[in-house]
Design a protein around this motif. Structure first.
Motif, mmCIF file in Angstrom:
data_model
loop_
_atom_site.group_PDB
_atom_site.id
_atom_site.type_symbol
_atom_site.label_atom_id
_atom_site.label_comp_id
_atom_site.label_asym_id
_atom_site.label_seq_id
_atom_site.Cartn_x
_atom_site.Cartn_y
_atom_site.Cartn_z
ATOM 1 N N GLU A 51 50.069 35.066 45.478
ATOM 2 C CA GLU A 51 50.745 35.659 44.320
ATOM 3 C C GLU A 51 52.018 36.376 44.767
ATOM 4 O O GLU A 51 53.074 36.194 44.168
ATOM 5 C CB GLU A 51 49.815 36.655 43.608
ATOM 6 C CG GLU A 51 48.726 36.009 42.801
ATOM 7 C CD GLU A 51 47.798 37.038 42.153
ATOM 8 O OE1 GLU A 51 48.180 38.227 42.031
ATOM 9 O OE2 GLU A 51 46.684 36.639 41.779
ATOM 10 N N LEU A 100 51.525 31.316 43.495
ATOM 11 C CA LEU A 100 50.575 31.402 42.398
ATOM 12 C C LEU A 100 51.098 32.450 41.423
ATOM 13 O O LEU A 100 51.352 33.593 41.831
ATOM 14 C CB LEU A 100 49.201 31.817 42.950
ATOM 15 C CG LEU A 100 47.991 31.698 42.061
ATOM 16 C CD1 LEU A 100 47.727 30.241 41.685
ATOM 17 C CD2 LEU A 100 46.770 32.274 42.769
ATOM 18 N N GLU A 158 51.374 35.377 38.811
ATOM 19 C CA GLU A 158 50.495 36.511 38.530
ATOM 20 C C GLU A 158 49.812 36.290 37.191
ATOM 21 O O GLU A 158 50.450 35.892 36.213
ATOM 22 C CB GLU A 158 51.282 37.813 38.520
ATOM 23 C CG GLU A 158 51.639 38.277 39.916
ATOM 24 C CD GLU A 158 51.933 39.759 39.957
ATOM 25 O OE1 GLU A 158 51.343 40.526 39.172
ATOM 26 O OE2 GLU A 158 52.761 40.128 40.790
ATOM 27 N N PRO A 159 48.537 36.554 37.136
ATOM 28 C CA PRO A 159 47.814 36.378 35.870
ATOM 29 C C PRO A 159 48.037 37.561 34.937
ATOM 30 O O PRO A 159 48.501 38.621 35.356
ATOM 31 C CB PRO A 159 46.355 36.316 36.322
ATOM 32 C CG PRO A 159 46.323 37.183 37.537
ATOM 33 C CD PRO A 159 47.651 36.955 38.225
ATOM 34 N N ARG A 181 42.719 41.363 36.855
ATOM 35 C CA ARG A 181 43.450 40.113 36.673
ATOM 36 C C ARG A 181 42.575 39.135 35.880
ATOM 37 O O ARG A 181 41.371 39.072 36.093
ATOM 38 C CB ARG A 181 43.794 39.499 38.029
ATOM 39 C CG ARG A 181 44.785 40.298 38.849
ATOM 40 C CD ARG A 181 44.900 39.655 40.245
ATOM 41 N NE ARG A 181 45.980 40.207 41.016
ATOM 42 C CZ ARG A 181 45.840 41.176 41.909
ATOM 43 N NH1 ARG A 181 44.653 41.712 42.143
ATOM 44 N NH2 ARG A 181 46.879 41.616 42.586
ATOM 45 N N TYR A 201 42.431 35.295 35.406
ATOM 46 C CA TYR A 201 42.892 33.972 35.817
ATOM 47 C C TYR A 201 42.440 32.913 34.829
ATOM 48 O O TYR A 201 41.345 32.981 34.262
ATOM 49 C CB TYR A 201 42.365 33.647 37.217
ATOM 50 C CG TYR A 201 42.946 34.543 38.273
ATOM 51 C CD1 TYR A 201 44.156 34.243 38.874
ATOM 52 C CD2 TYR A 201 42.288 35.698 38.672
ATOM 53 C CE1 TYR A 201 44.706 35.070 39.845
ATOM 54 C CE2 TYR A 201 42.822 36.536 39.635
ATOM 55 C CZ TYR A 201 44.032 36.211 40.214
ATOM 56 O OH TYR A 201 44.568 37.033 41.163
ATOM 57 N N HIS A 231 45.545 28.516 36.905
ATOM 58 C CA HIS A 231 45.513 29.179 38.212
ATOM 59 C C HIS A 231 44.553 28.461 39.155
ATOM 60 O O HIS A 231 44.857 28.252 40.331
ATOM 61 C CB HIS A 231 45.085 30.649 38.068
ATOM 62 C CG HIS A 231 46.089 31.502 37.398
ATOM 63 N ND1 HIS A 231 46.017 31.806 36.055
ATOM 64 C CD2 HIS A 231 47.208 32.117 37.867
ATOM 65 C CE1 HIS A 231 47.033 32.583 35.736
ATOM 66 N NE2 HIS A 231 47.779 32.785 36.816
ATOM 67 N N ARG A 277 46.180 25.181 40.261
ATOM 68 C CA ARG A 277 47.284 25.405 41.205
ATOM 69 C C ARG A 277 46.757 25.877 42.564
ATOM 70 O O ARG A 277 47.204 25.421 43.606
ATOM 71 C CB ARG A 277 48.265 26.419 40.616
ATOM 72 C CG ARG A 277 49.582 26.507 41.382
ATOM 73 C CD ARG A 277 50.585 27.273 40.538
ATOM 74 N NE ARG A 277 51.877 27.363 41.150
ATOM 75 C CZ ARG A 277 52.913 26.590 40.844
ATOM 76 N NH1 ARG A 277 52.781 25.644 39.930
ATOM 77 N NH2 ARG A 277 54.083 26.753 41.452
ATOM 78 N N LEU A 278 45.777 26.768 42.551
ATOM 79 C CA LEU A 278 45.203 27.251 43.799
ATOM 80 C C LEU A 278 44.472 26.128 44.526
ATOM 81 O O LEU A 278 44.549 26.027 45.753
ATOM 82 C CB LEU A 278 44.266 28.433 43.538
ATOM 83 C CG LEU A 278 43.690 29.115 44.763
ATOM 84 C CD1 LEU A 278 44.790 29.611 45.699
ATOM 85 C CD2 LEU A 278 42.782 30.268 44.344
#
Length: 140
Positions: A21, A26, A28-29, A37, A39, A43, A46-47
């Motif tokens: 992040e 990534l 930020e959520p 957070r 997610y 996310h 992508r992670l």
């Protein structure tokens, strides 16, 4: 989902997620009312992509470039091919280096008959190398 759930789902350590992040890999959520957070599926996807690239031993700078292509799929994929070709080159160079290392270790190992009587040939070679002398694995 919370960060611990994202970590569990992807196998990526919580501190690594936070690092990604901070590096902008990534996004930020959003935050919940309690500050945690929150997610989303994007996310997770992508992670998982980042994790897969890292499993292919791609440097984070290259992962970032690939994410740029993911974010702009209309771009020409020739640059993606080039990026993968560069990674292949790095892997091949490491393989060559590892084969040379294996050869050196085999030469060193051949110095010991395994009897442990008298002097140890491996230690003699390593001590010689420490004194700047030639050894079987690093001839001068």
């Amino acid at each position: 989902m919370q960060i611990k759930e994202l970590s569990s789902a992807t196998g990526v350590d919580i501190e690594t997620i936070r690092y990604y992040e901070r590096q902008g890999l990534l996004p930020e959520p959003a935050r919940r009312d309690n500050g945690y957070r929150d997610y989303q599926a994007a996310h997770l996807e992508r992670l998982s992509f980042i994790r897969h690239c890292r499993a292919l031993d791609m440097p984070l700078a290259e992962v970032s470039r690939l994410l740029g292509f993911v974010d702009a799929p209309e771009q020409h994929c020739g640059d993606v091919n080039l990026l993968v070709d560069e990674q292949l080159g790095r892997v091949r160079a490491r393989l060559k280096s590892m084969r040379a290392l294996e050869k050196q270790l085999l030469q060193l190992r051949a110095q010991c008959a395994g009897t442990h009587e008298g002097r140890c040939g491996i230690l003699d070679e390593l001590v010689s190398a420490a004194h700047g002398e030639a050894c079987v694995c690093h001839p001068k």
